[in-house]
Design a protein around this motif. Structure first.
Motif, PDB file in Angstrom:
ATOM      1  N   ASP A  86       0.823  -1.199   0.000  1.00  0.00           N
ATOM      2  CA  ASP A  86       0.000   0.000   0.000  1.00  0.00           C
ATOM      3  C   ASP A  86       0.868   1.264   0.000  1.00  0.00           C
ATOM      4  OD1 ASP A  86      -2.732   0.512  -0.224  1.00  0.00           O
ATOM      5  OD2 ASP A  86      -2.758   1.437   1.754  1.00  0.00           O
ATOM      6  N   TRP A  87       2.154   1.106  -0.231  1.00  0.00           N
ATOM      7  CA  TRP A  87       3.063   2.249  -0.233  1.00  0.00           C
ATOM      8  C   TRP A  87       3.022   2.922  -1.605  1.00  0.00           C
ATOM      9  CZ3 TRP A  87       7.770  -0.824   2.133  1.00  0.00           C
ATOM     10  CH2 TRP A  87       7.467  -1.137   3.470  1.00  0.00           C
ATOM     11  N   GLU A  88       2.892   4.245  -1.602  1.00  0.00           N
ATOM     12  CA  GLU A  88       2.812   4.991  -2.858  1.00  0.00           C
ATOM     13  C   GLU A  88       4.182   5.056  -3.537  1.00  0.00           C
ATOM     14  OE1 GLU A  88      -1.023   7.869  -2.495  1.00  0.00           O
ATOM     15  OE2 GLU A  88       0.859   8.745  -1.805  1.00  0.00           O
ATOM     16  N   ILE A  89       4.161   4.915  -4.852  1.00  0.00           N
ATOM     17  CA  ILE A  89       5.405   4.854  -5.622  1.00  0.00           C
ATOM     18  C   ILE A  89       5.756   6.237  -6.172  1.00  0.00           C
ATOM     19  CG2 ILE A  89       6.585   3.756  -7.577  1.00  0.00           C
ATOM     20  CD1 ILE A  89       4.554   1.458  -7.326  1.00  0.00           C
ATOM     21  N   ASN A  90       6.959   6.695  -5.826  1.00  0.00           N
ATOM     22  CA  ASN A  90       7.407   7.998  -6.321  1.00  0.00           C
ATOM     23  C   ASN A  90       8.930   8.002  -6.409  1.00  0.00           C
ATOM     24  OD1 ASN A  90       7.560  10.712  -7.023  1.00  0.00           O
ATOM     25  ND2 ASN A  90       7.655  11.370  -4.886  1.00  0.00           N
ATOM     26  N   PRO A  91       9.475   7.417  -7.482  1.00  0.00           N
ATOM     27  CA  PRO A  91      10.930   7.260  -7.564  1.00  0.00           C
ATOM     28  C   PRO A  91      11.694   8.568  -7.384  1.00  0.00           C
ATOM     29  CG  PRO A  91       9.839   6.154  -9.408  1.00  0.00           C
ATOM     30  CD  PRO A  91       8.775   6.893  -8.662  1.00  0.00           C
ATOM     31  N   ASP A  92      11.117   9.669  -7.857  1.00  0.00           N
ATOM     32  CA  ASP A  92      11.850  10.930  -7.733  1.00  0.00           C
ATOM     33  C   ASP A  92      12.074  11.307  -6.268  1.00  0.00           C
ATOM     34  OD1 ASP A  92      13.153  13.080  -9.233  1.00  0.00           O
ATOM     35  OD2 ASP A  92      11.681  14.369  -8.214  1.00  0.00           O
ATOM     36  N   GLY A  93      11.233  10.752  -5.384  1.00  0.00           N
ATOM     37  CA  GLY A  93      11.440  10.990  -3.957  1.00  0.00           C
ATOM     38  C   GLY A  93      12.811  10.496  -3.507  1.00  0.00           C
ATOM     39  N   LEU A  94      13.260   9.401  -4.054  1.00  0.00           N
ATOM     40  CA  LEU A  94      14.575   8.870  -3.683  1.00  0.00           C
ATOM     41  C   LEU A  94      15.679   9.834  -4.132  1.00  0.00           C
ATOM     42  CD1 LEU A  94      16.436   6.685  -2.540  1.00  0.00           C
ATOM     43  CD2 LEU A  94      16.192   5.423  -4.689  1.00  0.00           C
ATOM     44  N   ARG A  95      15.534  10.355  -5.350  1.00  0.00           N
ATOM     45  CA  ARG A  95      16.519  11.350  -5.824  1.00  0.00           C
ATOM     46  C   ARG A  95      16.542  12.572  -4.895  1.00  0.00           C
ATOM     47  NH1 ARG A  95      16.609  16.119  -8.087  1.00  0.00           N
ATOM     48  NH2 ARG A  95      14.331  16.154  -8.197  1.00  0.00           N
ATOM     49  N   GLN A  96      15.359  13.093  -4.600  1.00  0.00           N
ATOM     50  CA  GLN A  96      15.279  14.290  -3.746  1.00  0.00           C
ATOM     51  C   GLN A  96      15.939  14.047  -2.392  1.00  0.00           C
ATOM     52  OE1 GLN A  96      11.097  15.282  -3.438  1.00  0.00           O
ATOM     53  NE2 GLN A  96      10.862  15.289  -5.645  1.00  0.00           N
ATOM     54  N   ALA A 148      13.112   2.249 -12.277  1.00  0.00           N
ATOM     55  CA  ALA A 148      12.815   3.656 -12.001  1.00  0.00           C
ATOM     56  C   ALA A 148      13.637   4.160 -10.811  1.00  0.00           C
ATOM     57  CB  ALA A 148      11.327   3.839 -11.726  1.00  0.00           C
ATOM     58  N   HIS A 149      13.828   3.305  -9.809  1.00  0.00           N
ATOM     59  CA  HIS A 149      14.591   3.755  -8.634  1.00  0.00           C
ATOM     60  C   HIS A 149      16.090   3.787  -8.911  1.00  0.00           C
ATOM     61  CE1 HIS A 149      10.670   3.435  -6.773  1.00  0.00           C
ATOM     62  NE2 HIS A 149      11.148   4.191  -5.800  1.00  0.00           N
ATOM     63  N   LEU A 150      16.564   2.894  -9.774  1.00  0.00           N
ATOM     64  CA  LEU A 150      17.977   2.986 -10.161  1.00  0.00           C
ATOM     65  C   LEU A 150      18.224   4.256 -10.980  1.00  0.00           C
ATOM     66  CD1 LEU A 150      18.718  -0.758 -10.848  1.00  0.00           C
ATOM     67  CD2 LEU A 150      20.018   0.710  -9.290  1.00  0.00           C
ATOM     68  N   GLU A 151      17.269   4.595 -11.812  1.00  0.00           N
ATOM     69  CA  GLU A 151      17.347   5.867 -12.549  1.00  0.00           C
ATOM     70  C   GLU A 151      17.409   7.047 -11.580  1.00  0.00           C
ATOM     71  OE1 GLU A 151      17.422   5.152 -16.698  1.00  0.00           O
ATOM     72  OE2 GLU A 151      17.410   7.101 -15.671  1.00  0.00           O
ATOM     73  N   ALA A 152      16.599   6.952 -10.529  1.00  0.00           N
ATOM     74  CA  ALA A 152      16.570   8.035  -9.538  1.00  0.00           C
ATOM     75  C   ALA A 152      17.923   8.159  -8.827  1.00  0.00           C
ATOM     76  CB  ALA A 152      15.455   7.795  -8.518  1.00  0.00           C
ATOM     77  N   VAL A 153      18.567   7.022  -8.577  1.00  0.00           N
ATOM     78  CA  VAL A 153      19.892   7.056  -7.949  1.00  0.00           C
ATOM     79  C   VAL A 153      20.895   7.707  -8.905  1.00  0.00           C
ATOM     80  CG1 VAL A 153      21.801   5.645  -7.073  1.00  0.00           C
ATOM     81  CG2 VAL A 153      19.440   5.049  -6.475  1.00  0.00           C
ATOM     82  N   ALA A 154      20.824   7.307 -10.172  1.00  0.00           N
ATOM     83  CA  ALA A 154      21.723   7.899 -11.173  1.00  0.00           C
ATOM     84  C   ALA A 154      21.484   9.406 -11.259  1.00  0.00           C
ATOM     85  CB  ALA A 154      21.508   7.238 -12.537  1.00  0.00           C
ATOM     86  N   ALA A 155      20.229   9.806 -11.238  1.00  0.00           N
ATOM     87  CA  ALA A 155      19.907  11.242 -11.318  1.00  0.00           C
ATOM     88  C   ALA A 155      20.419  11.980 -10.085  1.00  0.00           C
ATOM     89  CB  ALA A 155      18.391  11.430 -11.469  1.00  0.00           C
ATOM     90  N   ALA A 156      20.312  11.343  -8.910  1.00  0.00           N
ATOM     91  CA  ALA A 156      20.811  11.971  -7.675  1.00  0.00           C
ATOM     92  C   ALA A 156      22.314  12.195  -7.774  1.00  0.00           C
ATOM     93  CB  ALA A 156      20.481  11.091  -6.466  1.00  0.00           C
ATOM     94  N   ILE A 157      23.018  11.205  -8.334  1.00  0.00           N
ATOM     95  CA  ILE A 157      24.474  11.338  -8.470  1.00  0.00           C
ATOM     96  C   ILE A 157      24.792  12.502  -9.416  1.00  0.00           C
ATOM     97  CG2 ILE A 157      26.585  10.183  -9.261  1.00  0.00           C
ATOM     98  CD1 ILE A 157      25.268   7.525  -8.256  1.00  0.00           C
ATOM     99  N   GLU A 158      24.038  12.591 -10.507  1.00  0.00           N
ATOM    100  CA  GLU A 158      24.225  13.729 -11.429  1.00  0.00           C
ATOM    101  C   GLU A 158      23.992  15.060 -10.726  1.00  0.00           C
ATOM    102  OE1 GLU A 158      22.921  11.643 -15.651  1.00  0.00           O
ATOM    103  OE2 GLU A 158      21.761  13.363 -14.907  1.00  0.00           O
ATOM    104  N   ASP A 159      23.074  15.033  -9.766  1.00  0.00           N
ATOM    105  CA  ASP A 159      22.772  16.259  -9.014  1.00  0.00           C
ATOM    106  C   ASP A 159      23.706  16.462  -7.825  1.00  0.00           C
ATOM    107  OD1 ASP A 159      20.735  16.665 -10.769  1.00  0.00           O
ATOM    108  OD2 ASP A 159      19.097  16.215  -9.371  1.00  0.00           O
ATOM    109  N   GLY A 160      24.750  15.671  -7.741  1.00  0.00           N
ATOM    110  CA  GLY A 160      25.771  15.934  -6.736  1.00  0.00           C
ATOM    111  C   GLY A 160      25.789  15.015  -5.527  1.00  0.00           C
TER     112      GLY A 160
END
Ligand code: GBH
Length: 473
Positions: free
Chosen positions: A343-353, A398-410
């Motif tokens: 029942d957990w809502e999915i929001n991969p960008d949350g991991l990046r943030q 999607a969550h691996l993408e979010a990790v990659a995006a977080a790394i790009e963001d520093g």
């Protein structure tokens, strides 16, 4: 298919925990942990499930390591069961220690880095009977237990994590009542929180003195999202959740102080009276990495929810207690995002943030590892025995993408451990929720790699090929 730009040397792993997979609850000298005892309380665990057998990893360990090798894992994150290696206050249990010694040897033999966690929620029941984590003495017992495990494995294990998600084993176990030991005592929960921090600091210091190389802790961190960002009541709710769920853990560890607003929120329980001279200095012992577990954001409100309003479900919906000590009025309306079987809502960008925010807000932040991320689904076993878990594959990518995006963001993220290697005992939910990238048939204990497992293996092998190609002259 590989997510863009995960850096060379990025560590690809998978995680489990002792009480969730080992079984053999009373073999070779192992005694009850609080989860063995809690599971015997009627109604505590869904369907009356128990960790007594789990996925029988204790007996199938070499095959499970062979499976990890097949998947190509760089690292395996597992936990040691305190009740297996030092039951109660008695002599070390050499048979229990020998199991972990064999596991570490198998892993090294397979070229897999052992990533050891000392505490993943399974306190020896004998210590709970002396007050458990509400008793300050347990912190010193933990330090001794840590030193014992290091004495046996320190020649081969380089990466040591003291605690997995102390939030769960303090607030959810001692105030929420949903996890073992199933207590609903806010003051005891705050004591447990402080004593686990203290235990972390004492053990970190001891292991450092004994020559441990990489020391850290794993926190489950969340984005506290105000349900209505313009509503001051919801803003305060988000501030409170961020304080008790994130900063009450991050700040003593990284800054040597509890956040002032958290201390204020729990003032009626005299939190500061638990802190003795020197504790904060001990707790802030330098660490080499921070593990981040993340599954979902928390959309939070300060307004009551009508009983039938869409909300995020919990196993007991807090029938026993409330883990949000000092902020018991918080509610968790849904945002209408797609949800997993938990029942957990999915929001991969949350991991990046989240990963980006940590680096921005804490200049002394050590390197990060995502030590857990994954999703539960109602998997369907096909006629031919295969499991085509498309939603888990999507969540993973999607969550691996979010990790990659977080790394790009520093963000300085060095690795990712998918939760979980195997379907397993999902705490208060029992065997009802499946998180594995490998399916387990609970009748036969047969393991079958799901499609998500195959995809993960392929990502790892592509990443490795890319690294080798870059490294070539
Ligand atoms: C992890 O914790 C555990 O480390 C792992 O053992 C477990 O199997 C895995 O996740 C999957 O559940 O707001 O009180 O309703 C889970 C982290 C933190 C997720 C608390 C649920 C909501 C609790 N959990 N969160 S509450």
């Amino acid at each position: 298919m590989a997510p863009r730009n995960l850096p060379p040397g990025f560590l690809w792993g998978s995680a489990t925990a002792a009480a969730q997979i080992e079984g053999a609850a009373h073999e070779d000298g192992k005694e009850d942990s609080i989860w063995d005892a809690f599971a015997r309380v009627p109604g505590a665990v869904a369907r009356g499930d128990s960790p007594a057998v789990a996925v029988d990893h204790y007996h199938r360990m070499p095959d499970d390591v062979a499976l990890m090798r097949e998947l190509g894992l760089d690292s395996y994150r597992f936990s040691v069961s305190w009740a297996r290696v030092k039951p109660g206050d008695r002599e070390p249990n050499r048979a229990g220690l020998a199991f972990y010694s064999r596991l570490v040897d198998e892993l090294l033999e397979a070229g897999i880095l052992p990533w050891l966690t000392l505490y993943h929620w399974d306190l020896p029941q004998a210590l709970e009977e002396k007050g458990g984590w509400a008793n300050r003495d347990t912190a010193y017992r933990f330090r001794d237990y840590a030193a014992l495990v290091h004495e046996v494995l320190g020649d081969r294990v380089t990466h040591w994590t003291t605690f997995n998600e102390p939030l769960c084993s303090s607030l959810i176990g001692y105030a929420g009542g949903e996890h073992a030991p199933g207590r609903s005592e806010p003051r005891a929960a705050l004591a447990a929180l402080h004593h686990q921090h203290l235990a972390h600091g004492l053990a970190t210091r001891a292991l450092r003195e004994h020559g441990a190389q990489q020391l850290g802790i794993t926190l489950n961190l969340t984005n506290a999202v105000p349900n209505d960002p313009d509503d001051p009541v919801d803003q305060d709710a988000a501030r409170r959740l961020d304080a008790i769920w994130n900063r009450a853990f991050l700040e003593p560890l990284l800054l040597g102080a509890y956040p002032a607003d958290f201390v204020e929120d729990v003032r009626e329980h005299h939190f500061e009276g638990l802190i003795r001279e020197g504790d904060l200095e001990t707790i802030a012992a330098p660490i080499d990495f921070l593990g981040v577990n993340h599954y979902h954001d928390d959309n939070v409100s300060g307004h009551p929810l009508p009983p039938d309003a869409p909300r995020v479900l919990r196993p007991t919906d807090y029938a026993h207690g409330n883990p949000f000590v000092g902020s018991e009025h918080l509610t968790f309306p849904r945002r209408g995002l797609p949800r997993t079987a938990m029942d957990w809502e999915i929001n991969p960008d949350g991991l990046r943030q989240l990963l980006v925010r940590l680096g921005r807000e804490y200049p002394t932040l050590p390197p990060l590892y995502v030590t857990e991320n994954g999703s539960a689904w109602d998997d369907v076993v096909e006629q031919d025995g295969s499991i085509d878990d498309e939603p888990r594959v999507e969540y993973l990518l999607a969550h691996l993408e979010a990790v990659a995006a977080a790394i790009e963001d520093g963000a300085d993220v060095r690795g990712y451990f998918v939760w979980s290697l195997l379907d397993n005992f999902e705490w208060a939910w029992g065997y009802d929720k499946r998180f594995g990238i490998v399916h387990v048939d609970y009748e036969t204990q047969k393991r079958t790699v799901k499609r998500s497992g195959r995809v993960y293996a392929q990502l790892i092998s592509e990443a490795r090929a890319a690294t080798t190609a870059t490294a070539a002259p």
